[in-house]
Design a protein around this motif. Structure first.
Motif, mmCIF file in Angstrom:
data_model
loop_
_atom_site.group_PDB
_atom_site.id
_atom_site.type_symbol
_atom_site.label_atom_id
_atom_site.label_comp_id
_atom_site.label_asym_id
_atom_site.label_seq_id
_atom_site.Cartn_x
_atom_site.Cartn_y
_atom_site.Cartn_z
ATOM 1 N N ALA A 109 93.614 7.216 -2.071
ATOM 2 C CA ALA A 109 94.408 8.452 -1.991
ATOM 3 C C ALA A 109 95.663 8.341 -2.840
ATOM 4 C CB ALA A 109 94.765 8.753 -0.533
ATOM 5 N N ALA A 110 96.299 7.149 -2.838
ATOM 6 C CA ALA A 110 97.497 6.933 -3.656
ATOM 7 C C ALA A 110 97.161 7.030 -5.141
ATOM 8 C CB ALA A 110 98.119 5.580 -3.327
ATOM 9 N N ILE A 111 95.994 6.479 -5.530
ATOM 10 C CA ILE A 111 95.569 6.556 -6.933
ATOM 11 C C ILE A 111 95.334 8.011 -7.341
ATOM 12 C CG2 ILE A 111 93.680 6.006 -8.519
ATOM 13 C CD1 ILE A 111 93.408 3.338 -7.100
ATOM 14 N N ASP A 112 94.662 8.789 -6.467
ATOM 15 C CA ASP A 112 94.426 10.206 -6.765
ATOM 16 C C ASP A 112 95.740 10.958 -6.901
ATOM 17 O OD1 ASP A 112 91.709 9.836 -6.763
ATOM 18 O OD2 ASP A 112 91.435 10.463 -4.669
ATOM 19 N N SER A 113 96.713 10.626 -6.055
ATOM 20 C CA SER A 113 98.019 11.280 -6.123
ATOM 21 C C SER A 113 98.722 10.957 -7.437
ATOM 22 C CB SER A 113 98.875 10.851 -4.934
ATOM 23 O OG SER A 113 100.167 11.429 -5.009
ATOM 24 N N GLU A 114 98.643 9.695 -7.868
ATOM 25 C CA GLU A 114 99.251 9.303 -9.137
ATOM 26 C C GLU A 114 98.577 10.013 -10.312
ATOM 27 O OE1 GLU A 114 101.844 7.512 -9.726
ATOM 28 O OE2 GLU A 114 102.278 6.887 -7.680
ATOM 29 N N ARG A 115 97.259 10.136 -10.250
ATOM 30 C CA ARG A 115 96.536 10.834 -11.318
ATOM 31 C C ARG A 115 96.927 12.305 -11.370
ATOM 32 N NH1 ARG A 115 90.596 8.085 -10.212
ATOM 33 N NH2 ARG A 115 90.932 6.180 -11.460
ATOM 34 N N ASP A 116 97.057 12.928 -10.209
ATOM 35 C CA ASP A 116 97.472 14.329 -10.160
ATOM 36 C C ASP A 116 98.869 14.501 -10.765
ATOM 37 O OD1 ASP A 116 95.092 14.987 -8.988
ATOM 38 O OD2 ASP A 116 95.905 15.023 -6.933
ATOM 39 N N GLU A 117 99.764 13.575 -10.462
ATOM 40 C CA GLU A 117 101.124 13.652 -10.988
ATOM 41 C C GLU A 117 101.123 13.463 -12.502
ATOM 42 O OE1 GLU A 117 105.371 14.037 -10.704
ATOM 43 O OE2 GLU A 117 103.613 14.690 -9.550
ATOM 44 N N LEU A 118 100.313 12.527 -13.009
ATOM 45 C CA LEU A 118 100.208 12.334 -14.453
ATOM 46 C C LEU A 118 99.652 13.578 -15.135
ATOM 47 C CD1 LEU A 118 98.893 8.657 -14.686
ATOM 48 C CD2 LEU A 118 101.139 9.498 -15.376
ATOM 49 N N ASP A 119 98.645 14.220 -14.502
ATOM 50 C CA ASP A 119 98.098 15.462 -15.060
ATOM 51 C C ASP A 119 99.151 16.560 -15.073
ATOM 52 O OD1 ASP A 119 95.645 14.338 -15.535
ATOM 53 O OD2 ASP A 119 94.761 15.026 -13.649
ATOM 54 N N ARG A 120 99.959 16.632 -14.014
ATOM 55 C CA ARG A 120 100.992 17.673 -13.939
ATOM 56 C C ARG A 120 102.055 17.478 -15.009
ATOM 57 N NH1 ARG A 120 105.875 18.855 -11.843
ATOM 58 N NH2 ARG A 120 106.267 16.693 -11.268
ATOM 59 N N LEU A 121 102.370 16.213 -15.318
ATOM 60 C CA LEU A 121 103.416 15.916 -16.291
ATOM 61 C C LEU A 121 102.911 15.931 -17.736
ATOM 62 C CD1 LEU A 121 105.279 13.041 -14.411
ATOM 63 C CD2 LEU A 121 105.983 15.425 -14.640
ATOM 64 N N SER A 122 101.608 16.035 -17.913
ATOM 65 C CA SER A 122 101.053 16.093 -19.266
ATOM 66 C C SER A 122 101.131 17.527 -19.778
ATOM 67 C CB SER A 122 99.595 15.626 -19.275
ATOM 68 O OG SER A 122 99.511 14.272 -18.872
ATOM 69 N N LEU A 123 101.710 17.698 -20.971
ATOM 70 C CA LEU A 123 101.843 19.026 -21.558
ATOM 71 C C LEU A 123 100.560 19.388 -22.289
ATOM 72 C CD1 LEU A 123 105.489 18.848 -22.952
ATOM 73 C CD2 LEU A 123 104.685 19.803 -20.789
ATOM 74 N N ARG A 124 99.881 20.414 -21.787
ATOM 75 C CA ARG A 124 98.647 20.883 -22.407
ATOM 76 C C ARG A 124 98.777 22.386 -22.649
ATOM 77 N NH1 ARG A 124 96.516 17.448 -18.381
ATOM 78 N NH2 ARG A 124 95.450 15.611 -19.213
ATOM 79 N N ALA A 125 98.553 22.791 -23.869
ATOM 80 C CA ALA A 125 98.647 24.205 -24.207
ATOM 81 C C ALA A 125 97.399 24.942 -23.731
ATOM 82 C CB ALA A 125 98.797 24.378 -25.716
ATOM 83 N N PRO A 126 97.555 26.153 -23.204
ATOM 84 C CA PRO A 126 96.380 26.929 -22.776
ATOM 85 C C PRO A 126 95.588 27.489 -23.941
ATOM 86 C CG PRO A 126 98.384 28.211 -22.484
ATOM 87 C CD PRO A 126 98.821 26.837 -22.903
ATOM 88 N N PHE A 127 96.154 27.417 -25.150
ATOM 89 C CA PHE A 127 95.452 27.880 -26.341
ATOM 90 C C PHE A 127 96.002 27.132 -27.549
ATOM 91 C CE2 PHE A 127 99.039 30.673 -25.517
ATOM 92 C CZ PHE A 127 99.707 30.670 -26.732
#
Length: 205
Positions: free
Chosen positions: A26-44
């Motif tokens: 669960a801690a690993i999944d939480s860290e992955r979610d946080e990394l995804d949230r902090l990654s800047l990805r353009a919608p287009f």
């Protein structure tokens, strides 16, 4: 887990290990979610403009601080300002023509994408104001905002093709005139509507 087989407390040890494993996963999944949230990805796919040059590597920023603007050079929209008398005649899907300022011999066709039902509280672009050479009569508020004197409504038009690179080079070309297909209206009907509005207003309703 294998070492607990055959031991008297084996079942309890297995349960403890499984609980610990679940917590770690669960801690690993939480860290992955946080990394995804902090990654800047353009919608287009597009081009980054108006970047904040005071922000660099290692700079702390707030969650709501704008860092830059992403634009799609292939997709252009026009925010047209329509009077209160005419906005009811405009509907989504209507065809329109847009003429860049000082380029009146070349129309860019488009389609009405949205019609706002709330009047504009401030100008989206200062170049539209009469004090800046624009065509919208404005009043300056104590906080510095330019407010249109008349009731105006925003109509968004999606252009069929890009407006051209000249718009980025010359800010004056960001303004222009839009001609929108609208439903017909009767001058007598308009007069009766205005008369009814005056009667309602004067009667106190």
């Amino acid at each position: 887990m294998a070492g607990s087989v055959g031991r008297a407390d084996g079942a309890a040890r297995r349960n403890l290990i499984l609980e610990q494993l679940a917590r770690e996963l669960a801690a690993i999944d939480s860290e992955r979610d946080e990394l995804d949230r902090l990654s800047l990805r353009a919608p287009f796919a597009g081009r980054l403009v108006d970047r904040d040059h005071q922000v660099g590597a290692g700079t702390w920023v707030s969650a709501r601080q704008p860092l830059a603007i992403l634009i799609d050079p292939a997709q252009w929209v026009v925010d047209a300002l329509v009077s209160q008398e005419d906005v009811a005649r405009v509907s989504s899907g209507a065809r329109a023509r847009f003429y860049l300022r000082n380029v009146l011999d070349e129309a860019i066709h488009g389609t009405v994408e949205a019609v706002e039902s709330v009047r504009l509280q401030s100008l989206p672009e200062p170049l539209l104001a009469d004090v800046a050479g624009g065509r919208v009569a404005t009043l300056r508020q104590p906080d510095g905002r330019l407010v249109p004197r008349a009731s105006l409504y925003r109509v968004r038009i999606a252009l069929d093709r890009p407006a051209g690179e000249r718009v980025n080079a010359d800010l004056r070309l960001r303004t222009g005139t839009a001609h929108i297909e609208a439903s017909r209206r009767s001058l007598l009907g308009d007069w009766l509507t205005n008369l009814a509005a005056v009667i309602v207003r004067e009667s106190g309703f």
